[in-house]
Design a protein around this motif. Structure first.
Motif, PDB file in Angstrom:
ATOM      1  N   CYS A  89       0.822  -1.217   0.000  1.00 18.48           N
ATOM      2  CA  CYS A  89       0.000   0.000   0.000  1.00 18.48           C
ATOM      3  C   CYS A  89       0.849   1.258   0.000  1.00 18.48           C
ATOM      4  O   CYS A  89       2.003   1.261   0.459  1.00 18.48           O
ATOM      5  CB  CYS A  89      -0.917   0.020   1.228  1.00 18.48           C
ATOM      6  SG  CYS A  89      -2.135  -1.336   1.252  1.00 18.48           S
TER       7      CYS A  89
ATOM      8  N   VAL B 223      -6.488   6.012  -7.824  1.00 16.73           N
ATOM      9  CA  VAL B 223      -5.233   5.291  -7.979  1.00 16.73           C
ATOM     10  C   VAL B 223      -4.861   5.329  -9.456  1.00 16.73           C
ATOM     11  O   VAL B 223      -5.688   5.075 -10.328  1.00 16.73           O
ATOM     12  CB  VAL B 223      -5.327   3.837  -7.449  1.00 16.73           C
ATOM     13  CG1 VAL B 223      -6.433   3.043  -8.139  1.00 16.73           C
ATOM     14  CG2 VAL B 223      -3.988   3.118  -7.599  1.00 16.73           C
TER      15      VAL B 223
ATOM     16  N   ARG C 248       0.347   4.718  -7.863  1.00 21.37           N
ATOM     17  CA  ARG C 248       0.441   5.766  -6.857  1.00 21.37           C
ATOM     18  C   ARG C 248      -0.961   6.235  -6.496  1.00 21.37           C
ATOM     19  O   ARG C 248      -1.920   6.033  -7.253  1.00 21.37           O
ATOM     20  CB  ARG C 248       1.286   6.946  -7.337  1.00 21.37           C
ATOM     21  CG  ARG C 248       0.644   7.809  -8.411  1.00 21.37           C
ATOM     22  CD  ARG C 248       1.556   8.949  -8.800  1.00 21.37           C
ATOM     23  NE  ARG C 248       0.977   9.769  -9.863  1.00 21.37           N
ATOM     24  CZ  ARG C 248       1.625  10.763 -10.461  1.00 21.37           C
ATOM     25  NH1 ARG C 248       2.868  11.062 -10.107  1.00 21.37           N
ATOM     26  NH2 ARG C 248       1.031  11.462 -11.421  1.00 21.37           N
ATOM     27  N   ALA C 249      -1.081   6.879  -5.346  1.00 18.94           N
ATOM     28  CA  ALA C 249      -2.346   7.458  -4.899  1.00 18.94           C
ATOM     29  C   ALA C 249      -2.394   8.927  -5.290  1.00 18.94           C
ATOM     30  O   ALA C 249      -1.365   9.606  -5.325  1.00 18.94           O
ATOM     31  CB  ALA C 249      -2.493   7.311  -3.389  1.00 18.94           C
TER      32      ALA C 249
ATOM     33  N   PRO D 169     -10.404  10.389  -3.920  1.00 15.77           N
ATOM     34  CA  PRO D 169      -9.118   9.757  -4.221  1.00 15.77           C
ATOM     35  C   PRO D 169      -9.173   8.966  -5.517  1.00 15.77           C
ATOM     36  O   PRO D 169     -10.237   8.557  -5.988  1.00 15.77           O
ATOM     37  CB  PRO D 169      -8.904   8.830  -3.028  1.00 15.77           C
ATOM     38  CG  PRO D 169     -10.288   8.404  -2.662  1.00 15.77           C
ATOM     39  CD  PRO D 169     -11.176   9.591  -2.946  1.00 15.77           C
TER      40      PRO D 169
ATOM     41  N   ALA E 209      -6.112   9.382   1.159  1.00 16.11           N
ATOM     42  CA  ALA E 209      -6.213   8.258   0.220  1.00 16.11           C
ATOM     43  C   ALA E 209      -5.221   7.164   0.586  1.00 16.11           C
ATOM     44  O   ALA E 209      -4.128   7.439   1.089  1.00 16.11           O
ATOM     45  CB  ALA E 209      -5.955   8.734  -1.201  1.00 16.11           C
ATOM     46  N   GLU E 210      -5.621   5.918   0.320  1.00 12.60           N
ATOM     47  CA  GLU E 210      -4.724   4.771   0.443  1.00 12.60           C
ATOM     48  C   GLU E 210      -4.912   3.878  -0.767  1.00 12.60           C
ATOM     49  O   GLU E 210      -6.012   3.375  -1.022  1.00 12.60           O
ATOM     50  CB  GLU E 210      -5.002   3.983   1.718  1.00 12.60           C
ATOM     51  CG  GLU E 210      -4.048   2.804   1.886  1.00 12.60           C
ATOM     52  CD  GLU E 210      -4.311   1.993   3.139  1.00 12.60           C
ATOM     53  OE1 GLU E 210      -3.411   1.922   3.987  1.00 12.60           O
ATOM     54  OE2 GLU E 210      -5.430   1.441   3.258  1.00 12.60           O
ATOM     55  N   ALA E 211      -3.841   3.700  -1.538  1.00 15.31           N
ATOM     56  CA  ALA E 211      -3.858   2.835  -2.718  1.00 15.31           C
ATOM     57  C   ALA E 211      -3.094   1.562  -2.400  1.00 15.31           C
ATOM     58  O   ALA E 211      -2.031   1.606  -1.774  1.00 15.31           O
ATOM     59  CB  ALA E 211      -3.218   3.542  -3.900  1.00 15.31           C
ATOM     60  N   CYS E 212      -3.652   0.411  -2.814  1.00 16.20           N
ATOM     61  CA  CYS E 212      -3.022  -0.875  -2.526  1.00 16.20           C
ATOM     62  C   CYS E 212      -3.050  -1.768  -3.760  1.00 16.20           C
ATOM     63  O   CYS E 212      -3.946  -1.661  -4.605  1.00 16.20           O
ATOM     64  CB  CYS E 212      -3.742  -1.598  -1.388  1.00 16.20           C
ATOM     65  SG  CYS E 212      -3.703  -0.757   0.207  1.00 16.20           S
TER      66      CYS E 212
ATOM     67  N   ILE F 279      -8.347   1.568  -4.249  1.00 13.19           N
ATOM     68  CA  ILE F 279      -8.163   2.906  -3.707  1.00 13.19           C
ATOM     69  C   ILE F 279      -9.245   3.158  -2.657  1.00 13.19           C
ATOM     70  O   ILE F 279     -10.429   2.925  -2.902  1.00 13.19           O
ATOM     71  CB  ILE F 279      -8.201   3.988  -4.823  1.00 13.19           C
ATOM     72  CG1 ILE F 279      -8.002   5.385  -4.240  1.00 13.19           C
ATOM     73  CG2 ILE F 279      -9.470   3.893  -5.654  1.00 13.19           C
ATOM     74  CD1 ILE F 279      -6.612   5.638  -3.716  1.00 13.19           C
TER      75      ILE F 279
ATOM     76  N   ARG G 219       0.179   5.526   0.934  1.00 12.77           N
ATOM     77  CA  ARG G 219      -0.779   6.427   1.574  1.00 12.77           C
ATOM     78  C   ARG G 219      -0.373   7.883   1.382  1.00 12.77           C
ATOM     79  O   ARG G 219       0.810   8.219   1.470  1.00 12.77           O
ATOM     80  CB  ARG G 219      -0.879   6.119   3.075  1.00 12.77           C
ATOM     81  CG  ARG G 219      -1.351   4.715   3.386  1.00 12.77           C
ATOM     82  CD  ARG G 219      -1.175   4.368   4.859  1.00 12.77           C
ATOM     83  NE  ARG G 219      -1.565   2.985   5.134  1.00 12.77           N
ATOM     84  CZ  ARG G 219      -0.748   1.953   4.987  1.00 12.77           C
ATOM     85  NH1 ARG G 219       0.497   2.153   4.587  1.00 12.77           N
ATOM     86  NH2 ARG G 219      -1.160   0.730   5.249  1.00 12.77           N
TER      87      ARG G 219
ATOM     88  N   ASP H  73     -10.960   5.879   0.206  1.00 13.21           N
ATOM     89  CA  ASP H  73     -11.123   7.263   0.662  1.00 13.21           C
ATOM     90  C   ASP H  73     -10.944   7.274   2.174  1.00 13.21           C
ATOM     91  O   ASP H  73     -11.690   6.628   2.902  1.00 13.21           O
ATOM     92  CB  ASP H  73     -12.514   7.778   0.282  1.00 13.21           C
ATOM     93  CG  ASP H  73     -12.656   9.283   0.448  1.00 13.21           C
ATOM     94  OD1 ASP H  73     -11.900   9.857   1.263  1.00 13.21           O
ATOM     95  OD2 ASP H  73     -13.511   9.881  -0.211  1.00 13.21           O
TER      96      ASP H  73
END
Length: 242
Positions: free
Chosen positions: A41, A75, A111-112, A73, A47-50, A63, A43, A65
């Motif tokens: 992930c 990704v 990327r986020a 957010p 936002a957190e993208a994994c 992605i 951050r 929120d």
């Protein structure tokens, strides 16, 4: 071998192709162990993208929120080391909701980012992960607009030379650039009738090239073809319903 053509401004903002030796400018490369089941992930505030394997709680590219604000957010990611096609998933849900796509490649660079409407206001660093899925999608970089139309159930085009074609039963979507100019073609669409996740394919490789996304058994529900000058939309049509 396909040659990727990027404008100088776009090239500055995008990651470098994956190489065996990691340099200071290359994305961070993570090689998870075969038994690892946790997603990788990134951050940023809001936002957190994994990217995760099938057995994890966040399979595919997702992605989340993480802030209750007026921004949403997204990704942004590339598949299989190919920079000619960028994918973006916009999470239009509320805080705590996760959106994504389980169809990913053997290599994912992601990327986020945070958006206010269609304007990107913040983004994080790029990260590359490998071998996160047992059945990765293959890279298709040699499909022409003519071939995409022949393989698809439905196509639509817009003034300025962007075409979107898709087929269902193991749904795929092509975004094709059909104009010899500096603009980029984009497909913007929704799947499975869900209005809270907008998918985009940004075709950056130039005239007569197509980018492809896959969505398994999820059908396209609303779609349009657009032409962009970097992040400024210069031509589009209204969304069509499938």
């Amino acid at each position: 071998m396909t040659t990727t053509v990027l404008s100088p401004a776009a090239a500055e903002a995008e990651p470098q192709p994956a190489t065996p030796a990691v340099t200071a400018s290359a994305p961070v490369v993570t090689r998870p162990a075969a038994v690892e089941k946790e997603p990788e992930c990134l951050r940023i505030k809001g936002a957190e993208a994994c990217v995760g394997p099938d057995g994890s709680d966040r399979p595919g590219v997702t992605i989340e929120d993480t802030a209750n604000d007026n921004l949403h957010p997204a990704v942004e990611y590339y598949l299989n080391g190919y920079l000619g096609t960028k994918y973006v998933i916009h999470n239009l849900g509320r805080k705590g909701e996760v959106r994504g796509n389980r169809e990913i490649g053997k290599i994912v660079t992601f990327r986020a980012a945070l958006y206010e409407g269609n304007h990107r206001v913040k983004f994080g660093r790029w990260k590359t992960v490998r071998d996160m899925t047992k059945y990765p999608v293959k890279r298709e970089t040699r499909v022409t607009p003519t071939e995409a139309r022949a393989r698809a159930k439905t196509c639509t085009s817009t003034k300025g030379a962007a075409t979107v074609c898709f087929g269902e039963q193991n749904t795929f979507v092509f975004a094709c650039d059909t104009g010899a100019d500096t603009y980029q073609a984009r497909a913007q669409y929704f799947v499975a009738g869900d209005p809270t996740a907008r998918f985009e394919i940004h075709q950056l490789a130039g005239v007569n090239t197509c980018g492809k996304a896959e969505h398994g058994d999820l059908a396209v529900s609303m779609y349009r073809a657009s032409v962009y000058n970097h992040n400024r939309r210069v031509a589009t049509r209204l969304y069509k319903y499938n």
